[in-house]
Design a protein around this motif. Structure first.
Motif, PDB file in Angstrom:
ATOM      1  N   THR A 301      31.251 102.717  77.079  1.00  0.00           N
ATOM      2  CA  THR A 301      31.094 101.929  75.685  1.00  0.00           C
ATOM      3  C   THR A 301      29.864 101.362  75.713  1.00  0.00           C
ATOM      4  O   THR A 301      28.982 101.274  74.651  1.00  0.00           O
ATOM      5  CB  THR A 301      32.138 100.753  75.714  1.00  0.00           C
ATOM      6  N   ALA A 302      28.986 100.880  76.679  1.00  0.00           N
ATOM      7  CA  ALA A 302      27.868 100.251  76.843  1.00  0.00           C
ATOM      8  C   ALA A 302      26.753 101.284  76.492  1.00  0.00           C
ATOM      9  O   ALA A 302      25.750 101.143  75.829  1.00  0.00           O
ATOM     10  CB  ALA A 302      27.598  99.697  78.194  1.00  0.00           C
ATOM     11  N   MET A 303      27.012 102.828  76.901  1.00  0.00           N
ATOM     12  CA  MET A 303      26.251 103.729  76.528  1.00  0.00           C
ATOM     13  C   MET A 303      26.594 104.745  75.675  1.00  0.00           C
ATOM     14  O   MET A 303      26.121 105.723  75.535  1.00  0.00           O
ATOM     15  CB  MET A 303      26.090 104.657  78.031  1.00  0.00           C
ATOM     16  N   GLY A 304      27.604 104.382  74.964  1.00  0.00           N
ATOM     17  CA  GLY A 304      28.119 105.153  73.894  1.00  0.00           C
ATOM     18  C   GLY A 304      27.198 105.457  72.423  1.00  0.00           C
ATOM     19  O   GLY A 304      27.495 106.624  71.861  1.00  0.00           O
ATOM     20  N   LEU A 312      24.372  94.901  71.577  1.00  0.00           N
ATOM     21  CA  LEU A 312      23.648  94.251  72.562  1.00  0.00           C
ATOM     22  C   LEU A 312      22.099  93.902  72.059  1.00  0.00           C
ATOM     23  O   LEU A 312      21.279  94.682  71.519  1.00  0.00           O
ATOM     24  CB  LEU A 312      23.406  95.593  73.351  1.00  0.00           C
ATOM     25  N   SER A 313      21.865  92.769  72.077  1.00  0.00           N
ATOM     26  CA  SER A 313      20.599  92.054  71.763  1.00  0.00           C
ATOM     27  C   SER A 313      19.480  92.724  72.568  1.00  0.00           C
ATOM     28  O   SER A 313      19.642  92.649  73.818  1.00  0.00           O
ATOM     29  CB  SER A 313      20.611  90.580  72.046  1.00  0.00           C
ATOM     30  N   PRO A 314      18.377  93.246  71.853  1.00  0.00           N
ATOM     31  CA  PRO A 314      17.150  93.585  72.591  1.00  0.00           C
ATOM     32  C   PRO A 314      16.819  92.848  73.616  1.00  0.00           C
ATOM     33  O   PRO A 314      16.159  93.407  74.617  1.00  0.00           O
ATOM     34  CB  PRO A 314      16.210  93.972  71.488  1.00  0.00           C
ATOM     35  N   TRP A 333      31.818  89.817  75.192  1.00  0.00           N
ATOM     36  CA  TRP A 333      32.687  88.638  74.815  1.00  0.00           C
ATOM     37  C   TRP A 333      32.869  89.204  73.273  1.00  0.00           C
ATOM     38  O   TRP A 333      31.959  89.277  72.383  1.00  0.00           O
ATOM     39  CB  TRP A 333      32.169  87.514  74.910  1.00  0.00           C
ATOM     40  N   ASN A 334      34.042  89.407  72.829  1.00  0.00           N
ATOM     41  CA  ASN A 334      34.412  89.631  71.329  1.00  0.00           C
ATOM     42  C   ASN A 334      33.440  90.809  70.854  1.00  0.00           C
ATOM     43  O   ASN A 334      32.886  90.554  69.531  1.00  0.00           O
ATOM     44  CB  ASN A 334      34.366  88.560  70.582  1.00  0.00           C
ATOM     45  N   GLY A 335      33.384  91.996  71.569  1.00  0.00           N
ATOM     46  CA  GLY A 335      32.569  93.063  71.121  1.00  0.00           C
ATOM     47  C   GLY A 335      31.010  93.045  71.221  1.00  0.00           C
ATOM     48  O   GLY A 335      30.294  94.037  70.433  1.00  0.00           O
ATOM     49  N   ARG A 336      30.364  91.983  71.954  1.00  0.00           N
ATOM     50  CA  ARG A 336      28.962  92.022  72.328  1.00  0.00           C
ATOM     51  C   ARG A 336      28.737  91.809  73.707  1.00  0.00           C
ATOM     52  O   ARG A 336      29.624  91.083  74.384  1.00  0.00           O
ATOM     53  CB  ARG A 336      28.470  91.049  71.178  1.00  0.00           C
TER      54      ARG A 336
END
Length: 397
Positions: A301-304, A312-314, A333-336
Motif C-alpha cells: 500500500t505504501a509503495m503502491g 503521504l505528506s512530502p 490513520w484513516n487512509g494517510r
C-alpha cells in the motif's frame, strides 16, 4: 466517455484504499490468499514484509506465520517469484503466468544477455554460452531430483556452478562473481525457478530454490491487459505515471493496455487524469468507522503509487524513506500516513506520530491498540527491516 469526467477526491481515494487494501477492520481477510488477491502482489525483497503485510490485514493476526507458511510452502497457493521492475514479489499462484508474460519476459531476455556477455568477457572466453546451457540443464535436473535445494547443495551436484568470472574488469565496481549467483537470478526472472522454504525462520533471507510450477504461456498483450485490470481494481484510480512506475512497462504498453480494457478516465484532486476500470465508476462509501494500521517497510500500500501526496505528506519522506526510495515502517490513520514504528531489541513495538493534527487521546488509543496487536503476534520474534530508514533506526535504538 463523453461529458464531464467524474472527480474521485482524496477522501474517496482513502476510503477505497481502506477497503480494497483490507486495512479497515471490517475489510480484514481470513487467509493470506485473500490478502494477496486483494493487493495483487506483496513485496518479497524483505522476507519479513510478506508476513507483516499479511498480518496487518488478517482478522486473526496470531495465525499469520502458520497460515503464510501453509500458503507459500505447503499448498503453494502463493508463489514467491520475480515480477515487476526485476523485483521479487509474492503473488497468487493463479497470477504467475500473467506476471511472467506481462513483465518477466522482457526483463528475462535482457538479464540473460547481460549474464552471457559478462561471463564471456569476465572469463576471457573460457566460459561460453554453450557451456552455460550445459550447466543450467544439469542444475535444473538436480533441482528437480531434490525438490528444493540451496545453491550450496546444487553446486555439489553440479560443481561447475562454482566457476567465477570478473565483473566490470578495470572499473571502480570490479568484482568476482560466481556463475551460480547470477544464473539462479536469471532462471528466476525467466520463470523457471522460484524461491522455496527459507533455511531459517520466516524472517530469513536465505532461501532454497525449487523448479517453478508449470503455467500456461500467455500472449504478452493479453497478460498485460489482465495484470492491469487486476491492479486497477485494487488501486484505481491511478495515473499513467503510477501505472508505468508500478509495472515497469513502457508508457506505450500502459496506454495500449488501458485502451484494451476500456479503462475510464477520471480526475483526482489537483486535476490530474487517472483511470479506473469500467466496472468501478460508482462512488465508494467510507469505512464504518475510523481505523489505524501499522504497515511494514516496503508494504504494497505504501509503495503502491508513484504519486503519493494524497496519502503521504512530502514533509514526512525524509524520516520514512531510505536514500534509495524504499519506505520504512509506517503508521496510518484513516487512509494517510501519520508516523512510523519500529521493534526494539526487547520486543516492544514503539511508534511515533509525525503528524498530530486531529489525533487526540482517543485516536492515539486506537493506534496503540494496533501496536499491541502487532506485538502480540510477533511474540518476541526479532524483526529488522532490510532497508532501514532514519525514524526506524532512531525508534529501535
Amino acid at each position: 466517455m463523453g461529458g464531464r469526467r467524474r472527480n474521485i477526491g482524496t477522501e474517496e481515494r482513502r476510503s477505497r484504499l481502506a477497503l480494497r487494501q483490507r486495512l479497515a477492520p471490517q475489510a480484514r481477510a481470513v487467509t493470506p490468499e485473500e490478502v494477496a488477491g486483494s493487493l495483487v502482489a506483496l513485496h518479497g525483497t524483505d522476507p519479513a514484509t510478506v508476513y507483516l503485510a499479511v498480518g496487518a490485514r488478517l482478522a486473526d493476526a496470531v495465525r499469520t506465520v502458520a497460515e503464510g507458511e501453509r500458503a507459500l510452502y505447503e499448498e503453494r497457493t502463493l508463489v514467491r517469484m520475480h515480477g515487476m521492475r526485476h523485483t521479487v514479489f509474492v503473488f497468487p499462484t493463479g497470477l504467475a503466468a500473467v506476471v511472467h508474460a506481462s513483465t518477466g519476459l522482457t526483463i528475462a531476455v535482457k538479464a540473460r544477455a547481460a549474464l552471457v556477455k559478462d561471463m564471456v568477457t569476465g572469463s576471457e572466453g573460457r566460459l561460453t554460452a554453450e557451456w552455460l546451457s550445459e550447466v543450467e540443464a544439469s542444475a535444473l535436473a538436480a533441482l528437480a531430483r531434490r525438490g528444493q535445494a540451496t545453491v550450496a547443495e546444487l553446486t555439489r551436484d553440479e560443481p561447475r556452478l562454482k566457476e567465477r568470472f570478473t565483473y566490470g574488469a578495470g572499473r571502480s565496481y570490479e568484482a568476482e562473481q560466481t556463475v551460480s549467483s547470477r544464473l539462479m537470478r536469471v532462471l528466476g526472472v525467466e520463470g523457471r525457478v522460484v524461491r522455496g522454504r527459507p533455511l531459517g525462520a520466516w524472517t530469513s533471507s536465505q532461501f532454497r530454490w525449487a523448479v517453478a510450477p508449470p503455467h500456461p504461456v500467455l500472449p504478452t498483450d493479453a497478460a498485460q491487459r489482465e495484470l492491469l485490470r487486476h491492479w486497477l481494481a485494487a488501486c484505481g484510480p491511478a495515473t499513467e505515471a503510477d501505472l508505468k512506475w508500478w509495472t515497469g512497462w513502457k508508457l506505450t504498453d500502459v496506454r495500449r493496455a488501458l485502451a484494451a480494457i476500456g479503462a475510464v478516465p477520471v480526475t483526482v484532486d489537483g486535476g490530474a487524469t487517472a483511470y479506473v476500470t469500467a466496472e468501478d465508476t460508482e462512488p465508494v462509501q467510507s469505512p464504518a468507522g475510523p481505523w489505524a494500521a501499522l504497515l511494514p517497510g516496503l508494504d504494497p500500500t505504501a509503495m503502491g503509487w508513484q504519486e503519493r501526496d494524497w496519502y503521504l505528506s512530502p514533509g514526512l519522506r525524509p524520516a520514512l524513506f531510505d536514500g534509495s526510495g524504499n519506505v520504512g515502517p509506517t503508521v496510518w490513520w484513516n487512509g494517510r500516513v501519520v508516523g512510523g514504528w519500529a521493534r526494539r531489541p526487547d520486543g516492544e513495538v514503539v511508534w511515533r506520530l509525525l503528524e498530530t493534527a486531529g489525533l487526540g487521546r482517543e485516536e492515539r488509543s486506537v493506534i496503540g491498540a494496533e501496536a499491541d496487536r502487532l506485538g502480540s503476534w510477533l511474540a518476541g520474534t526479532p524483526v529488522t527491516p532490510r532497508f532501514r530508514t532514519p525514524l526506524e533506526k532512531e525508534l529501535s535504538a
